[in-house]
Design an enzyme around this catalytic site. Structure first.
Site, mmCIF file in Angstrom:
data_model
loop_
_atom_site.group_PDB
_atom_site.id
_atom_site.type_symbol
_atom_site.label_atom_id
_atom_site.label_comp_id
_atom_site.label_asym_id
_atom_site.label_seq_id
_atom_site.Cartn_x
_atom_site.Cartn_y
_atom_site.Cartn_z
ATOM 1 N N GLY A 38 0.780 -1.223 0.000
ATOM 2 C CA GLY A 38 0.000 0.000 0.000
ATOM 3 C C GLY A 38 0.815 1.276 0.000
ATOM 4 C CB THR A 43 0.310 4.374 -7.275
ATOM 5 O OG1 THR A 43 -0.792 3.852 -6.524
ATOM 6 C CG2 THR A 43 -0.032 5.763 -7.769
ATOM 7 C CD GLU A 149 4.844 -7.627 -5.139
ATOM 8 O OE1 GLU A 149 5.511 -8.672 -5.047
ATOM 9 O OE2 GLU A 149 5.133 -6.591 -4.522
#
Length: 509
Positions: A38, A43, A149
């Site tokens: 997060g 982003t 990831e």
């Protein structure tokens, strides 16, 4: 080949994710992107790909540059296509008839079995779905590859295949790789960017070397801040004394000097940099202990697939206190099947033939998908109803694990995979087990979380059996290593022989 340049780039949501980011991604750059769950990695990748705009600053791409982003999730529109067609679908419609050969070349690069190529994406394992997304990006012949990831859901064999592909087949193409796998980052990157809300830090080294330099950087910054604070205090005190003397004596010179000292103190205050703290939440484990020496015994146990087909046999296996057995084997060898069999037996206190469970065992269990969590419940309701700790205690525990009040009230189904993993590990801690069964406990857990989990397992002297494709985690926490190969189970002194065999550096036995 071209490049991507970032100038004073910032993204601010309710709080800053990152700001003042300046860097250039050019030919042969392999940039590892490291941050907690997060914290803005996805982003930033979307900004680099041009899918979203930053809050401020500019991102300049070379004219005509093709940027491919491999995201974490398979789009719904691809699930019912065959693997072959899902990759073909990535090409422009006018090229699909004439350029279909490129699909076969790419699938060959990833050593895709022929029967899988016509199988619906929905029916593929998580690992093959991940490779399908990478193949879709690669078939478009991009100038820059962005990975979000990429090792999630990959078994160790596919993970090593991906490492080899990045090292060899991908050539000089620039890449940005966001990953929590420390060995993968070391193998595949040459630079590391530690993404932070205020001041991000980059080093021209792979992860582990960069991590050491980051620790030195943070220690030096903390030392400088401390020295500057002492100097600020001294300047303020001197300024105050000069001002008092100046007022009492009517000396304009002393008053001017007092103002100068205050300005110097203000300049030092403006230069103080906030020290970075990970925001992803703590991970802790418990161990209620037991007087039993042997907690689990298996004798003449056969492990089978769900359809009843035999996978391998266990003639005899004892698990004593502080044994942490790591199961190693290729995908489909039966590691998860053994975990499921033991879970069933231990919940029934030895209800399976050949499995004897000590009456003192208190089991802690997690599977790959955290399926033990109730999707429809909120984290708050789950912790409150399961452990009956009261409202305030439940809220405090969730906050400590990184859940804001808003997240505590969302359905678990809407949480990110990383948040689900942390909730599952919090529940595991509250059970206070003395025996852990863990199937891929580090899935979706960020690097600080993985290191915290390792520390907790060691400090609590946990006992258990686990499966993991995180090589660092395996080497750190494992005390015994069982390899499943050719329908047989054998014990190795270390996992290195198995890892080397998968990498092609040594023959398997």
């Amino acid at each position: 080949m071209g490049s991507i340049s970032l100038r004073d780039v910032a993204v601010i949501a309710s709080t800053p994710l990152f700001r003042n980011l300046n860097l250039v991604i050019g030919e042969r750059d392999r940039l590892g992107l490291v941050a907690g769950n997060g914290a803005g990695k996805s982003t930033l990748l979307k900004c680099l790909a041009g899918l979203i705009e930053p809050t401020s600053g500019e991102i300049i791409r070379s004219r005509g540059m093709r940027v491919a982003l491999v995201e974490q999730d398979v789009p719904e529109t691809l699930l019912d296509l065959s693997l072959h067609d899902a990759v073909l679908n990535a090409l422009p419609p006018l090229e699909r008839d004439t350029q279909e050969w490129r699909v076969h070349v790419v699938l060959d690069e990833f050593e895709t079995p022929p029967d899988l190529r016509e199988r619906p994406v929905r029916a593929l394992s998580g690992g093959w779905q991940r490779l399908a997304l990478i193949a879709r990006a690669w078939v478009t012949e991009p100038d820059v590859l962005l990975f979000d990831e990429p090792t999630n859901h990959l078994d160790l064999e596919k993970l090593l295949l991906l490492e080899r592909w990045i090292a060899n087949a991908a050539g000089s193409i620039p890449m940005v790789i966001a990953s929590h796998d420390r060995d993968f980052l070391d193998a595949c990157t040459t630079k590391t960017l530690f993404l932070r809300p205020e001041t991000s830090v980059m080093f021209a080294h792979p992860y582990r070397r960069a991590r050491g330099l980051l620790a030195d950087h943070d220690a030096a910054l903390a030392d400088k801040n401390e020295k500057d604070r002492r100097e600020i205090k001294r300047l303020r005190q001197n300024a105050g004394e000069l001002r008092n003397v100046g007022i009492n004596s009517g000396s304009d010179l002393l008053l001017t000097k007092a103002k100068q000292l205050n300005k110097r103190a203000e300049a030092l205050e403006d230069g103080l940099q906030a020290l970075h703290k990970e925001r992803s939440g703590e991970i802790r484990l418990g161990n209620r202990g037991t007087h039993a020496r042997v907690l689990l015994t298996l004798e003449n146990v056969t492990v089978c697939r769900p359809d009843g087909a035999r996978l391998f046999e266990i003639p005899k296996l004892e698990v004593a206190q502080a044994d942490r057995i790591v199961l190693l084997g290729k995908n489909g060898a039966g590691k998860s099947q053994l975990i499921r069999l033991l879970h069933k037996a231990m919940r029934a206190q030895g209800g399976e033939a050949g499995i004897k469970v000590s009456p003192s065992v208190a089991l802690g269990y997690t599977d790959q998908d955290m399926s033990q969590l109730p999707d429809k419940a909120t984290p708050f309701d789950f912790i409150l109803s399961t452990f009956r700790l009261g409202d305030q205690k439940s809220m405090g525990l969730l906050a400590g694990a990184g859940f804001s009040v808003e997240k505590q009230r969302q359905p678990i189904a809407k949480l990110s995979p990383g948040q689900k993993a942390r909730l599952g590990l919090l529940a595991l801690r509250l059970v206070e087990p003395n025996f852990y069964l863990m199937d891929e406990p580090t899935n979706h857990v960020d690097i600080p979380g993985r290191e915290a989990l390792e520390t907790e397992i060691l400090s609590t002297e946990a006992t258990g059996i686990l499966v993991s494709h995180d090589r660092s985690f395996v080497k750190t926490v494992g005390t015994r290593f069982l390899v499943i190969e050719r329908a047989r189970l054998r014990e190795e002194d270390s996992p290195d022989v198995f890892f080397a065999a998968l990498a092609g550096d040594a023959p398997s036995r």
